[in-house]
Design an enzyme around this catalytic site. Structure first.
Site, mmCIF file in Angstrom:
data_model
loop_
_atom_site.group_PDB
_atom_site.id
_atom_site.type_symbol
_atom_site.label_atom_id
_atom_site.label_comp_id
_atom_site.label_asym_id
_atom_site.label_seq_id
_atom_site.Cartn_x
_atom_site.Cartn_y
_atom_site.Cartn_z
ATOM 1 C CD GLU A 26 -3.773 -7.496 2.547
ATOM 2 O OE1 GLU A 26 -4.350 -7.759 3.618
ATOM 3 O OE2 GLU A 26 -3.378 -6.344 2.257
ATOM 4 C CD GLU B 242 0.579 -5.944 5.480
ATOM 5 O OE1 GLU B 242 -0.108 -5.865 4.452
ATOM 6 O OE2 GLU B 242 1.250 -6.970 5.769
ATOM 7 C CB ALA C 118 -0.915 -0.002 1.214
ATOM 8 N N GLY D 147 -0.436 -5.117 0.504
ATOM 9 C CA GLY D 147 -1.616 -5.041 -0.330
ATOM 10 C C GLY D 147 -1.443 -5.706 -1.678
#
Length: 257
Positions: free
Chosen positions: A111, A131, A65, A108
């Protein structure tokens, strides 16, 4: 439609979405994710498209992200903006979506890949959920999808201790479908998508829906849903054509009806 952070094209019956923030290793900001979903949903509505591929570039599928976009936010601001919700829209796409992954697929990026239905990886692909190193946890499905893909123990190590999987490890543990040379990974994903797009469209969508349902319901409920979907396909023109073509020893002509 004009996009700023992605490239969109059609290759035969395959819709291709390319993440295009190379200067940021395709870091996922809200604009990019919104554009990705707009493109996927447009392909999902297009009868000329039977499957989709999401890819990045050889160096990075997506390196996570966009931390700069989130760093100063409070919990309330994050909840109100709810930027993570856009990730959930991938799950609602009816047609198959394949991730073509090379280089980094972190946070992300990992993901998004796991939200797709299949993953074709290049030999340079690396998957991780780092993360924990910035004081948070995966927020777009990582703690839920990763254990289902690789098992609880390995998911714990990846999420709690920032273990990264190589492409071959990802294949060994069932995270990806296949690993191919860097020069071939996108072509391989497009080939797989084209093969799936050549199948009976209604049956493909029903099969995808039922497989995904198996992760979200009990076996008893899943079997009941599967039977219902199976019987409903006998009211379609494609079922009549498919079985007639089998009996007549010829290739079927699918209409998606």
């Amino acid at each position: 439609m004009t996009y700023e952070t992605i490239l969109v094209e059609r290759r035969g019956r395959v819709g291709l979405v390319t993440l295009n923030r190379p200067q940021a290793l395709n870091a996922l900001n809200h604009q990019l994710m919104s554009e990705v979903m707009d493109a996927l949903e447009a392909f999902d509505r297009d009868d000329a498209v039977g499957a989709m591929v999401i890819t990045g570039n050889e160096k990075a599928f997506a390196a996570g992200a966009d931390i700069k976009e989130m760093a100063g936010k409070s919990a309330r601001e994050m909840q109100e903006a709810d930027h993570v919700a856009v990730f959930g829209r991938i799950r609602a796409v009816g047609k198959p979506v394949i991730a073509a992954v090379s280089g980094w697929a972190l946070g992300g990026g990992c993901e998004i890949a796991m939200s797709c239905d299949m993953i074709v990886a290049s030999e340079s692909a690396k998957f991780g959920q780092p993360e924990i190193t910035i004081g948070v946890i995966p927020g777009a499905g990582g703690t839920q999808r990763l254990p289902r893909a690789v098992g609880k123990a390995l998911a714990m190590e990846m999420i709690l201790n920032n273990r990264t999987l190589s492409a071959q490890e990802a294949l060994q543990y069932g995270l990806v479908n296949r690993v191919v040379p860097v020069t071939d990974y996108l072509d391989e994903a497009l080939k797989l998508a084209e093969e799936i797009a050549s199948r009976a469209p209604l049956a493909v969508r029903a099969a995808k829906k039922m497989i995904n349902a198996s992760y979200e319901s009990s076996l008893t409920d899943g079997l009941a849903q599967e039977r219902h979907a199976f019987y409903r396909l006998f009211d379609t023109e494609d079922q009549k054509e498919g079985m007639k073509a089998f009996v007549e020893k010829r290739q079927p002509n699918w209409t998606g009806k």
